[in-house]
Design an enzyme around this catalytic site. Sequence first.
Site, PDB file in Angstrom:
ATOM      1  N   GLU A  58      11.816 -30.135 -53.242  1.00  0.00           N
ATOM      2  CA  GLU A  58      13.113 -29.510 -53.539  1.00  0.00           C
ATOM      3  C   GLU A  58      14.200 -30.572 -53.699  1.00  0.00           C
ATOM      4  O   GLU A  58      14.278 -31.499 -52.902  1.00  0.00           O
ATOM      5  CB  GLU A  58      13.502 -28.527 -52.432  1.00  0.00           C
ATOM      6  CG  GLU A  58      12.754 -27.215 -52.553  1.00  0.00           C
ATOM      7  CD  GLU A  58      13.197 -26.185 -51.528  1.00  0.00           C
ATOM      8  OE1 GLU A  58      14.114 -26.471 -50.736  1.00  0.00           O
ATOM      9  OE2 GLU A  58      12.613 -25.086 -51.531  1.00  0.00           O
ATOM     10  N   ASP A 202      17.657 -22.078 -78.148  1.00  0.00           N
ATOM     11  CA  ASP A 202      16.382 -21.852 -77.465  1.00  0.00           C
ATOM     12  C   ASP A 202      15.288 -22.220 -78.461  1.00  0.00           C
ATOM     13  O   ASP A 202      14.951 -21.450 -79.353  1.00  0.00           O
ATOM     14  CB  ASP A 202      16.280 -20.392 -77.025  1.00  0.00           C
ATOM     15  CG  ASP A 202      14.966 -20.089 -76.311  1.00  0.00           C
ATOM     16  OD1 ASP A 202      14.042 -20.931 -76.358  1.00  0.00           O
ATOM     17  OD2 ASP A 202      14.862 -19.007 -75.714  1.00  0.00           O
ATOM     18  N   THR A 228      10.347 -23.982 -73.886  1.00  0.00           N
ATOM     19  CA  THR A 228       9.095 -24.010 -73.154  1.00  0.00           C
ATOM     20  C   THR A 228       8.411 -25.316 -73.537  1.00  0.00           C
ATOM     21  O   THR A 228       8.756 -25.953 -74.535  1.00  0.00           O
ATOM     22  CB  THR A 228       8.170 -22.844 -73.548  1.00  0.00           C
ATOM     23  OG1 THR A 228       7.970 -22.882 -74.959  1.00  0.00           O
ATOM     24  CG2 THR A 228       8.768 -21.499 -73.162  1.00  0.00           C
TER      25      THR A 228
HETATM   26  C1  LIG Z   1       8.308 -18.033 -75.198  1.00  0.00           C
HETATM   27  C2  LIG Z   1       9.784 -17.934 -75.229  1.00  0.00           C
HETATM   28  C3  LIG Z   1      10.554 -17.840 -74.061  1.00  0.00           C
HETATM   29  C4  LIG Z   1       9.985 -17.567 -72.693  1.00  0.00           C
HETATM   30  O1  LIG Z   1       9.036 -18.352 -72.225  1.00  0.00           O
HETATM   31  P1  LIG Z   1       8.090 -17.919 -71.000  1.00  0.00           P
HETATM   32  O2  LIG Z   1       7.510 -19.210 -70.604  1.00  0.00           O
HETATM   33  O3  LIG Z   1       7.116 -16.930 -71.574  1.00  0.00           O
HETATM   34  O4  LIG Z   1       8.947 -17.304 -69.946  1.00  0.00           O
HETATM   35  C5  LIG Z   1      11.936 -17.883 -74.172  1.00  0.00           C
HETATM   36  N1  LIG Z   1      12.516 -17.984 -75.382  1.00  0.00           N
HETATM   37  C6  LIG Z   1      11.815 -18.040 -76.520  1.00  0.00           C
HETATM   38  C7  LIG Z   1      12.530 -18.169 -77.810  1.00  0.00           C
HETATM   39  C8  LIG Z   1      10.426 -18.012 -76.493  1.00  0.00           C
HETATM   40  O5  LIG Z   1       9.742 -18.050 -77.632  1.00  0.00           O
END
Ligand SMILES: *Cc1c(COP(=O)(O)O)cnc(C)c1O
Length: 422
Positions: A58, A202, A228
């Site tokens: 942590e 994202d 991710t």
């Molecule tokens: C896959 C994805 C996520 C979430 O990822 P997880 O690891 O499944 O929680 C978030 N945003 C986008 C655009 C994604 O494609």
Amino acid sequence: MHQPPIPHVAGSDPDVAELIQAEARRQRDKIRLIPSENYVSVAVLEASGSVLTNKYSEGYPGRRYYEGQQFIDPLERIACERAESLFGVDHANVQPYSGSPANLAVYLAFASPGDTVMGMALPMGGHLTHGWPVSVTGKWFRSVQYGVRADTGRLDLDEVRDLARRERPKVIFCGGTAIPRIIDFPAFAEIANEIGAILVADIAHIAGLIAGGAHPSPVGYASVLTTTTHKTLRGPRGAMIMSTAEHGPALDKAVFPGLQGGPHNHTTAAIAVALREAAQPSFRAYAHQVVANAKALADALLALGYTLVSGGTDNHLILLDLTAQGIGGKPAAKALDRAGIEVNYNTVPFDTRKPFDPSGIRIGTPAITTRGLTQEHMSQIAAWMDEAITAAAKDDEEVIERVAGEVRDLLAGYPMPGWAAA
Ligand SMILES: *Cc1c(COP(=O)(O)O)cnc(C)c1O
């Protein structure tokens, strides 16, 4: 057999060992077209399966709440430095457990419950965590959502601008899960700047393409990036948040202690390994091949009369609308799976069917490109898809079985990382 081998699991727990072997064989025998999936290297698997899973850490390097961080601290620093250098960002946090918690940490850093936030609607290609009503991000924030145009299937930036001016969100998310086109980061930045919102890119789906130079980077436009690590980036299941130096402290505080406890150190090591792989010239070639394969597959499907949302693809992903074929996405996906072609059913923009039985399927080329398939294979894959979908509409299991055999024959020449012939 599974690579690295798992003799100790086999010895102590044959039930679990057999399921792992069976899943490895299944991955070996299928043309994996799910665009969020990939095959990681054996090096990434080894790091993920290491004794680092035993350690609690942590905090952050140099500022931990547990002793014994002599080797974890430099490891996490290496992972962060590799992310910073690969993506050209000031700051990286590699601790988020996965993409969804990474996005939650961003909300926690920049918004309070009830604040207005904006993202792409899930059925239009966004992600649950971009403010969709069933997600905590749609329940605890006042979420406004944008989509694509009905006539082009492409993002409507006029709508985004109008909505942003009217609703004045604190945070704007761009990116998503079913966007087959290049995301116009400069246009999003202009909109966010005009209203003083934080722009979050994202890049979960396209991080590997960006790292490999096959998609424009949001760096310099979005002050925060979430991703991710397990999709096109080809690392372990995990996530990263990257940002300008200014936002680093708030984001770090949001991840820990705001949202999470101890980081998964085995994942941190595997992320570091994957980031090193992604910095090699061979990964640039991989990223460009992913896009070339997707374009070739899209062209082959168009030639067979299929309807593609937005008319094609610029990246790794293709969204098929099967309305004209007279079959739902779900029965088509199930038939394709029996034919050895793994896809997922998906809504298409303005879908008239239910989300659990939508009109489309979503496919992509990251995994098959890792196995070494190239443009020359794409017309065969499109033809197999067409045969299986047509057979499904007529309940012809014989054709589906034949295709599954042909798929296995082709893939036998393209071994997968994570499986070694016994
Ligand atoms: C896959 C994805 C996520 C979430 O990822 P997880 O690891 O499944 O929680 C978030 N945003 C986008 C655009 C994604 O494609």
